[in-house]
Design a protein around this motif. Structure first.
Motif, mmCIF file in Angstrom:
data_model
loop_
_atom_site.group_PDB
_atom_site.id
_atom_site.type_symbol
_atom_site.label_atom_id
_atom_site.label_comp_id
_atom_site.label_asym_id
_atom_site.label_seq_id
_atom_site.Cartn_x
_atom_site.Cartn_y
_atom_site.Cartn_z
ATOM 1 N N UNK A 210 -9.370 -3.545 4.932
ATOM 2 C CA UNK A 210 -9.807 -2.216 5.395
ATOM 3 C C UNK A 210 -8.730 -1.173 5.105
ATOM 4 N N UNK A 211 -7.469 -1.537 5.351
ATOM 5 C CA UNK A 211 -6.347 -0.620 5.109
ATOM 6 C C UNK A 211 -6.310 -0.175 3.644
ATOM 7 N N UNK A 212 -6.414 -1.153 2.738
ATOM 8 C CA UNK A 212 -6.354 -0.813 1.302
ATOM 9 C C UNK A 212 -7.492 0.121 0.920
ATOM 10 N N UNK A 213 -8.698 -0.192 1.434
ATOM 11 C CA UNK A 213 -9.855 0.651 1.088
ATOM 12 C C UNK A 213 -9.677 2.082 1.615
ATOM 13 N N UNK A 214 -9.293 2.177 2.884
ATOM 14 C CA UNK A 214 -9.196 3.508 3.506
ATOM 15 C C UNK A 214 -8.074 4.306 2.839
ATOM 16 N N UNK A 215 -6.933 3.661 2.586
ATOM 17 C CA UNK A 215 -5.818 4.388 1.971
ATOM 18 C C UNK A 215 -6.169 4.850 0.565
ATOM 19 N N UNK A 216 -6.858 3.989 -0.200
ATOM 20 C CA UNK A 216 -7.144 4.451 -1.570
ATOM 21 C C UNK A 216 -8.180 5.572 -1.538
ATOM 22 N N UNK B 296 0.832 -1.216 0.000
ATOM 23 C CA UNK B 296 0.000 0.000 0.000
ATOM 24 C C UNK B 296 0.868 1.269 0.000
ATOM 25 N N UNK B 297 2.167 1.097 0.147
ATOM 26 C CA UNK B 297 3.059 2.261 0.198
ATOM 27 C C UNK B 297 2.964 3.028 1.511
ATOM 28 N N UNK C 125 -11.717 6.286 9.384
ATOM 29 C CA UNK C 125 -12.050 5.413 8.251
ATOM 30 C C UNK C 125 -11.927 3.942 8.630
ATOM 31 N N UNK C 126 -10.852 3.609 9.339
ATOM 32 C CA UNK C 126 -10.651 2.220 9.769
ATOM 33 C C UNK C 126 -11.766 1.817 10.741
ATOM 34 N N UNK C 127 -12.124 2.725 11.625
ATOM 35 C CA UNK C 127 -13.178 2.435 12.595
ATOM 36 C C UNK C 127 -14.511 2.189 11.879
ATOM 37 N N UNK C 128 -14.797 3.014 10.866
ATOM 38 C CA UNK C 128 -16.029 2.822 10.097
ATOM 39 C C UNK C 128 -16.007 1.474 9.381
#
Ligand SMILES: Cc1ncc(COP(=O)(O)O)c(C=O)c1O
Length: 363
Positions: free
Chosen positions: A349-355, A286-287, A312-315
């Protein structure tokens, strides 16, 4: 009524100057990757003990002696070298109350576990902070240089939180030798994920003190049990300050089962180490910049959008901990590592929130 009565008696000046500490708990009905707890459960053997606890058991004051003997044996120590405490937090509190006087210095590498500073601020000693560099590696040379005749305690979380960095055995031995007039506390709360200890040196280094906890790998944070181990003489002084009943009988009943079920502990630690490796790869893909960790958490750099990231992660059902206010950690978030399966969910979740955050940046 006069003002004095309305306001009540004034506390000590030191207490008035203390910052209030509110752990951001509450509504944690999600994947809890925010407090470095065990993310699954305690050993089934402990649950069995809990089911067998009777009302009669609760009528008695707790007797810690035999459990202290068992924990000492498990650590290869003599009973007089060890105390059980109400979590490592109480161990830190009583150690500081026992040794820190006006004019003394507590040497603290930063960033580190918040409660060292909280408990030190209730004493009349001075905190001497030693800031780690940008790599957040253990600031060994700077600590050596900061030792003075007034140094009374050096507190080292090993592995450290929130960075996940470690001090080597040689560095700890050298610090304890150069500060032979001080207590060197090595807080091994995350020992099981690191696998290295200095507890075997307690017989040869009289100013070394080691702390352990049942809150992390053992999955018993709610029971509140910690261990403080050191030279018998130092432990005798600390015992004077410690409440004889601060470890309750339910906790004492559970500890032997927890220490004997090594297969559960090995399973959980194995899951975390595998989960950490996979999640670190997901962060790299994810960089997201991260610091190397030897514990059950990893510190990552999110930057200016750290709050949005945590929200975002919490959501997405994953709780993580904003550490941006820690010294040298601006823009950083700490993510606890759980099992492989949990971390695969966290990676999605990480990928979704970061993008999403990056898309918003592009607009
Ligand atoms: C380095 C360190 N020491 C001690 C503790 C607290 O341990 P306990 O739950 O036994 O009070 C923590 C909790 O996060 C920690 O990170």
């Amino acid at each position: 009524m006069t003002d004095t009565v309305v306001n009540g008696p004034e506390p000590r000046a030191r207490v008035r100057a203390m910052k209030e500490y509110h752990p951001p708990l509450g509504c944690r009905d999600a994947l809890r990757l925010d407090f470095n707890e065990n993310t699954m459960a305690c050993s089934p053997a402990v649950r069995e003990v809990l089911q067998g606890i009777s009302a009669d058991d609760l009528t008695r004051y707790p007797e810690r002696g035999s459990v202290e003997t068992q924990v000492a044996a498990a650590l290869g120590l003599r009973p007089e070298q060890l105390l059980l405490t109400n979590g490592v937090d109480e161990a830190i509190h009583v150690l500081f109350q026992t040794f820190l006087d006006a004019g003394d210095e507590l040497l603290l590498p930063l960033p580190t576990y918040t409660m060292y500073e909280v408990y030190a601020s209730a004493t009349d000693a001075q905190v001497v902070a030693v800031q780690a560099g940008e790599d957040l590696a253990f600031p060994y040379e700077a600590l050596l240089e900061a030792i003075t005749p007034r140094t009374k305690i050096i507190a080292i979380a090993n592995p450290n939180s929130p960075s996940g960095s470690v001090a080597t055995r040689e560095q700890i031995v050298e610090l304890a030798t150069r500060a032979a007039h001080a207590v060197v506390l090595v807080d091994e709360a995350y020992y099981h994920f690191f696998g290295e200890t200095v507890a075997d040196l307690l017989d040869t280094i009289p100013n070394l003190v080691v702390a352990r906890t049942f809150s992390k790998a053992y999955g018993l944070a709610g029971l509140r049990v910690g261990v403080l181990a050191g030279a018998a003489e130092a432990m005798r002084w600390v015992r004077r300050v410690l409440s004889p009943y601060s470890v309750n009988s339910v906790a004492l009943a559970c500890i032997p089962a927890a220490i004997n079920d090594t297969s559960y502990l090995d399973w959980y630690v194995g899951e975390v180490l595998a989960g950490r490796a996979e999640f670190e790869s997901a962060l790299d893909a994810c960089g997201v910049r991260r610091w190397p960790s030897r514990a059950n958490f990893v510190l990552v750099y999110i930057g200016a959008k750290h709050r949005e990231f945590v929200r975002g992660m919490s959501a997405a059902g994953v709780l993580v901990r904003d550490r941006s206010n820690d010294p040298g950690c601006d823009g950083c978030v700490r993510i606890t590592i759980g099992t492989r399966e949990q971390m695969r969910g966290a990676a999605v979740a990480l990928e979704q929130v970061m993008s999403r955050l990056r898309r918003e940046e592009d607009v």
